[in-house]
Design a protein around this motif. Structure first.
Motif, mmCIF file in Angstrom:
data_model
loop_
_atom_site.group_PDB
_atom_site.id
_atom_site.type_symbol
_atom_site.label_atom_id
_atom_site.label_comp_id
_atom_site.label_asym_id
_atom_site.label_seq_id
_atom_site.Cartn_x
_atom_site.Cartn_y
_atom_site.Cartn_z
ATOM 1 N N GLN B 262 52.830 145.733 0.522
ATOM 2 C CA GLN B 262 52.953 145.154 -0.819
ATOM 3 C C GLN B 262 52.883 146.231 -1.890
ATOM 4 N N SER B 452 53.969 133.439 -7.794
ATOM 5 C CA SER B 452 53.030 133.398 -6.675
ATOM 6 C C SER B 452 52.060 132.228 -6.777
ATOM 7 N N SER B 455 53.769 129.355 -5.312
ATOM 8 C CA SER B 455 53.934 129.620 -3.898
ATOM 9 C C SER B 455 52.649 129.289 -3.140
ATOM 10 N N ILE B 456 51.526 129.681 -3.736
ATOM 11 C CA ILE B 456 50.244 129.407 -3.077
ATOM 12 C C ILE B 456 49.954 127.913 -3.078
ATOM 13 N N MET B 459 51.839 126.539 -0.339
ATOM 14 C CA MET B 459 51.241 126.934 0.934
ATOM 15 C C MET B 459 50.038 126.032 1.218
ATOM 16 N N TYR B 586 53.159 128.616 7.238
ATOM 17 C CA TYR B 586 53.073 129.868 6.494
ATOM 18 C C TYR B 586 52.035 130.814 7.043
ATOM 19 N N ALA B 732 58.960 138.400 -1.914
ATOM 20 C CA ALA B 732 58.566 137.418 -0.898
ATOM 21 C C ALA B 732 58.934 137.943 0.478
ATOM 22 N N PHE B 735 56.591 140.781 1.432
ATOM 23 C CA PHE B 735 55.213 140.389 1.697
ATOM 24 C C PHE B 735 55.063 139.646 3.014
ATOM 25 N N SER B 736 56.154 139.129 3.537
ATOM 26 C CA SER B 736 56.031 138.301 4.731
ATOM 27 C C SER B 736 55.828 139.161 5.964
ATOM 28 N N TYR B 740 51.354 136.085 7.879
ATOM 29 C CA TYR B 740 51.634 134.965 7.005
ATOM 30 C C TYR B 740 53.002 135.148 6.381
ATOM 31 N N ARG B 741 53.554 134.035 5.997
ATOM 32 C CA ARG B 741 54.816 134.063 5.279
ATOM 33 C C ARG B 741 54.513 133.564 3.900
ATOM 34 N N VAL B 742 55.272 134.053 2.957
ATOM 35 C CA VAL B 742 55.075 133.603 1.599
ATOM 36 C C VAL B 742 56.204 132.636 1.289
#
Ligand SMILES: Nc1ncnc2c1ncn2[C@@H]1O[C@H](COP(=O)(O)OP(=O)(O)OP(=O)(O)O)[C@@H](O)[C@H]1O
Ligand SMILES: [Mg+2]
Lengths: 238, 786
Positions: B262, B452, B455-456, B459, B586, B732, B735-736, B740-742
């Motif tokens: 990241q 994000s 996104s969270i 998730m 995720y 994204a 970061f995956s 975990y996947r975002v």
């Protein structure tokens, strides 16, 4: 003796002092002045005698240090910033030595700039026709000669049908032939619109086209002449 | 000392234009700061990890077995490529701290042998006596979370037996830099700790005399880890080995890797944006300055200054701006670096942080920044330097306007002041475009950071509210027969119990393979579900396996393809199964089967690995207490605790990150808008003052300038959204990982908030310039020719 209701401007004991630190410049030292409706007045005087200062105060661009100025029933010296702006917007047309046109607008658009915000404007085309520029309406200032630019400025100044037309050295940057054209435009407008016209100039020969000539010196009006007969601009010798 | 006149002019220009200079310097500073921060944090994290691994001998390969005789160690050490091997006991236990209602677990790890791997970094106290049955060392984060230290007691359940252990020390280990407990999504030092105990004590507690449950290996330099793992797996197969892992799959290491990835992404995206914008600003501002000073330049050249000297003068001006920016950037970068280090210190357990203040990095940042500034300057200076002095001294030919875009005027029904705005913008298309791009970049930075949150949320929504809907899960130490489910059902507070079976397996398809746990669930699960991409719960297939999208991608399979499933437990069957569907998910890689089908495959009868439970909220405490003492229980995970921890940790980190990004975006927006308006004002001050003379109000006159500004800001929004979307999707992807996947969702409010923030910054700049418009000197412009 002129009828009181005929008086457009009245100034009494008008003074203006510029302060630069300790230094005081007395630009106006007590001006008493009146102008009648439709009158064409030429203002003469040596450099630094206070002509522009006077015109700017009368036009609502600057504030006096003392005394008072009345425009019709409005006391200009008592107005706030916003009211002065409104006064200029509604009643005053300006013409300056350096034209001050907006370079990004065509001749017609420069005129429309004013007609859009005026209360009883004439058509922009008519205003341009008055100064003989109807054919150049779509030209930008950069595409016009100095005299033509100045005539656009005059058209812009009169398009709102102002009560007063204030001109500070309108021919100052022009040669004599062009200057005459500009003056012709001014006199014609003065007649057509009936606006009280004040013209500052260094060219004493122009005095002959005026109803009245006022001479400034050292912040005072030192001489006032009334012309019995007005000459045409084309008749004056530069 | 005599300062040459041109130098003095540089200094005077800097003070005169201080606000514009500062705005540019701040953008440069943001570039320098992100460059230093990103690179600094990257190398700091990287170096710290490398040094810690080196000094504490972090192992290369990790393997779990159920129970293997110590004699096997010799064979393992003999595998080609293995430098050394160490046998350990690694077992889970439960916390039994009085007053702590919620369940927590500890991982017991036998103390490294002298000369062994994953050595401890002792922070407090001493190591336990090798002969002692009750002395232990606990992990630092856990000790802090509970306020424990040497001399304190730690009550635990080991193998179902209550024990009161005595802490002799507090330590850190390179194996648990990121201390994620089993079944957790975020480190929670209160509910998970590592406890190191002498091997003999653990052997006794877990009935492992003369045996071990875990192996760590150090490889010879240049050895092929895959080959070693293969050989190792063959050796441990008989003893319940579930497949060895290299460092890349070791949890703590993998999370650090994800973090490094990241940072790397940030380093590549942010600084170039700032430097580009700064170069454009330098160019814009300097071009205007040079236009204003054209006659002076002509004069200078006429009296004998060379073109070079003149150019140098302007470059010096810009270099000084850059120096200010670099100075500010160094300070901000160093300060933010400390902040980031503190954040890492909370998130990761390092004994120390090597915070590299690498002079090379600072030097590089300075050079890049100077280069960007000078690039912007040269482009502006070039034109005027070429002019012969006579031409330069004459006033510039007036700007040529064209009566273009008449349609715009008709469509928008513009007044003349509007026409002025439009013509002016079109007259300098490069400046208009670069300003638009600059503002767009600040929108983009915001979009790229704000998404994000959404996104969270997604998730969390999908993981905790749609898939894993249970309140708690009990995981048994070893698979139990089906009746264990009924036993769990009778625990206090349990309303619904749903069994699951978990089996380690390697799934492969055409050369790609992944090792993970296959989850067996009832045909129509209620509590622990998998969802298809449209978020509908999926029934478990009678034959076949459901793969998570991430796993399907890694294996490059589509529904209907056949995959080979090699089970790593029990009889180790190998079968070929069809992929019957793909699920969203995720966290980690996932594979799901119907529990009956999985049990048939295993051939061990109807067994369960644990139960998912729905609890009566009034009785959770009673449930925790009872579940903990059930002998088969190895682990109790509680969804609500996991979720709140997940939220808190992410919220904290993301809030910090987003605030930084908002500031950075604000700097760009203010910098661009302010410079743009100052330049526009300087160009049009005369016209605007003339408008005032004509009777336009201050408000109307400001409207002309703000109309121009507003157009730029307005056009920048959609552009910014598009660029931001692009950056966000790249992030994204970056970061995956397998961990975990975002989920990449950019909700509409992200665009709205980004635009609002940027518009607010633009308003601040407009407000700063408003005073200058109000104080335009009408009389001054009448006296002078342009
Ligand atoms: N802003 C100012 N600050 C200080 N003094 C000023 C300012 N404006 C004008 N003056 C002074 O006031 C006096 C009158 O100036 P004004 O501009 O009215 O003269 P003028 O008659 O119009 O001259 P010219 O024919 O040269 O235009 C001059 O002495 C001038 O120096
Ligand atoms: Mg004057």
């Amino acid at each position: 003796m002129p009828d009181a209701s005929d008086i457009v401007f009245r100034a009494r004991g008008l003074t203006k002092v510029y302060r630069n630190g300790a230094l005081e410049v007395h630009a106006l030292r007590g001006i008493d002045f009146q102008a009648r409706k439709g009158e064409f007045i030429v203002i003469l005087g040596p450099s630094g005698s206070g002509k522009s200062t006077f015109l700017n105060i009368v036009g609502g661009l600057d504030r006096a240090s003392g005394g008072e100025v009345w425009f019709e029933e409005h006391q200009l010296t008592a107005l706030g910033e916003g009211q002065l702006t409104q006064y200029r917007r509604d009643h005053v047309g300006f013409v300056f030595q350096f034209y001050n046109l907006v370079p990004s607008l065509t001749a017609r658009e420069n005129v429309q700039l004013v007609t859009e915000i005026a209360r009883r404007p004439m058509r922009a085309e008519d205003a341009l026709a008055l100064v003989g520029l109807q054919d150049r309406a779509n030209h930008f200032p950069a595409q016009l000669s100095g005299g033509e630019q100045q005539r656009v400025a005059i058209a812009r100044a009169i398009a709102k049908n102002p009560e007063v037309l204030l001109c500070d050295e309108p021919t100052g940057a022009l040669d004599s032939a062009t200057g005459i054209k500009v003056l012709e435009a001014l006199t014609q407008v003065n007649r057509a619109v009936g606006a009280t016209t004040l013209v500052i100039t260094h060219n004493a020969a122009i005095r002959d086209i005026a109803d009245r000539v006022i001479r400034f010196a050292d912040g005072r009006i030192v001489e006032e002449t009334v012309n019995a007969v007005k000459k045409q601009p084309s008749e004056v010798a530069w | 000392m005599v300062i040459p006149p041109l130098r003095r002019k540089v200094l005077r220009d800097l003070t005169r234009l201080w606000a514009q200079v500062l705005a540019i310097a701040l953008v440069l500073a943001a570039g320098v700061a992100t460059l230093i921060l990103g690179n600094g944090a990257y190398s700091s994290l990287y170096e710290t990890r490398a040094r810690y691994y080196e000094e504490n001998r972090f192992a290369d390969v990790f393997a779990d077995v159920t129970r293997a005789p110590r004699a096997l160690l010799g064979e393992v050490a003999a595998i080609e490529g293995v430098l050394d091997a160490e046998a350990r006991i690694v077992k889970l236990g439960l916390l039994d701290i009085p007053g702590m209602v919620e369940p927590g677990s500890v991982l017991f790890v036998s103390l490294p042998e002298t000369g062994g791997f994953n050595r401890l970094y002792l922070r407090l106290g001493r190591l336990p006596d090798a002969m002692s049955a009750e002395e232990i060392v606990v992990s630092d984060g856990f000790a802090k979370a509970h306020g424990l230290g040497p001399g304190d007691r730690l009550p635990v359940l080991m193998n179902g037996q209550r024990r009161d252990l005595r802490i002799t020390g507090v330590a850190l280990s390179p194996e648990f830099i990121y201390a994620l407990g089993p079944g957790q999504m975020m480190p929670d030092p209160r509910r998970f700790g590592v406890v190191w105990a002498p091997r003999a004590a653990l052997e006794a507690a877990y009935d492992l005399e003369g045996a071990f449950s875990n192996l760590v290996l150090k490889l010879a330099p240049g050895a092929n880890p895959d080959r070693v793992i293969e050989a190792l797996d063959r050796l441990t197969e008989r003893y319940g080995g579930v497949g060895a892992k290299g460092r890349a799959d070791q949890i703590s290491h993998a999370f650090l890797d994800a973090e490094l990835k990241q940072l790397w992404a940030m380093v590549r995206v942010l600084p170039p944006i700032f430097l580009l914008v700064a170069a454009m600003l330098v160019n814009m501002t300097l071009s205007r300055l040079i236009t204003l000073e054209r006659e002076q330049i002509g004069l200078l050249k006429a009296i004998g200054y060379t073109s070079r000297a003149v150019a140098q003068h302007y470059v010096e001006f810009v270099l000084l701006i850059a120096v200010v920016g670099i100075g500010l950037g160094f300070a901000a970068g160093a300060w933010l670096g400390v902040g980031l280090a503190q954040m890492y210190a909370r998130f990761f357990s390092f004994p120390y942080l090597v915070f590299t203040r690498d002079p090379q990095l600072y030097g590089l940042a300075a050079v890049i920044t100077l280069a960007a500034a000078v690039a912007g300057a040269l482009y502006a200076v070039r034109s005027v330097v070429k002019l012969p002095p006579a031409v330069a001294m004459a006033p510039p030919s007036p700007a040529v306007y064209r009566e273009r875009g008449a349609w715009i005027r008709r469509v928008l029904n513009l007044r003349q002041t509007g026409v002025m705005v439009a013509r002016h913008l079109m007259r300098w298309p490069f400046r208009t475009l670069s300003s638009t791009l600059g503002v767009a970049m600040s929108v983009a930075i915001l979009v790229a950071s704000l998404w994000s949150f959404g996104s969270i949320d997604r998730m969390i929504d999908i993981t905790f509210f749609r898939s894993e809907r249970h309140d708690a899960q009990i995981v048994f130490g070893t698979p139990e027969p089906m009746p264990a489910v009924f036993a769990a059902r009778t625990l206090p507070g349990v309303m619904v119990a749903e069994p699951f079976r978990q089996v380690a397996a390697t799934i492969s398809h055409r050369g790609h393979e992944k090792t993970l746990a296959i989850m067996g669930r009832p045909a129509d699960p209620r509590l622990s579900r998998v969802l298809d991409p449209t978020l509908r719960p999926m029934p478990m297939p009678e034959a076949g396996v459901i793969l998570s999208e991430a796993l399907a991608e890694a294996l490059q399979v589509r529904p209907g393809d056949l995959v080979t499933v090699a089970v790593q437990e029990g009889r180790r069957p190998i079968v070929t199964l069809p992929v019957s569907g793909l699920s969203v998910g995720y966290v980690g890689l996932g594979a799901a089967m119907e529990i009956g089908a999985l049990n048939r495959l295993m051939g061990e009868g109807a067994m369960v690995s644990g139960v998912s439970l729905q609890l009566d909220p009034m009785q959770t405490a009673a449930f925790y207490a009872a579940a903990k003492t059930t002998p088969k229980t190895e682990l109790i995970s509680v969804t609500s605790l996991m979720l709140s921890r997940f939220r808190d940790t992410l919220a904290e980190n993301i809030t910090v990150m987003v605030s930084v990004y908002v500031i950075l975006a604000g700097i760009i927006a203010v910098g661009v808008v302010y410079n743009f308006s100052r330049i526009a004002l300087s160009e049009q001050g005369r016209e605007l003052a003339s408008l005032r003379v004509l009777g336009f109000t201050n408000r109307e006159v400001s409207g002309v300038l703000f109309g121009e500004l507003g157009t730029v800001v307005f056009l920048a929004q959609p552009l910014g959204w598009v660029i931001g979307y692009g950056i966000a999707s790249a992030m994204a992807a970056a970061f995956s990982s397998d961990l975990y996947r975002v989920p990449f969702v950019v909700q509409r409010d992200v665009y709205a908030i980004a635009s609002l923030v940027v518009c607010a910054a633009a308003l601040v700049s407009a407000w700063a310039i408003r005073g200058r418009i109000d104080n335009l000197d009408m009389i001054e412009v009448l006296k002078t020719r342009e």
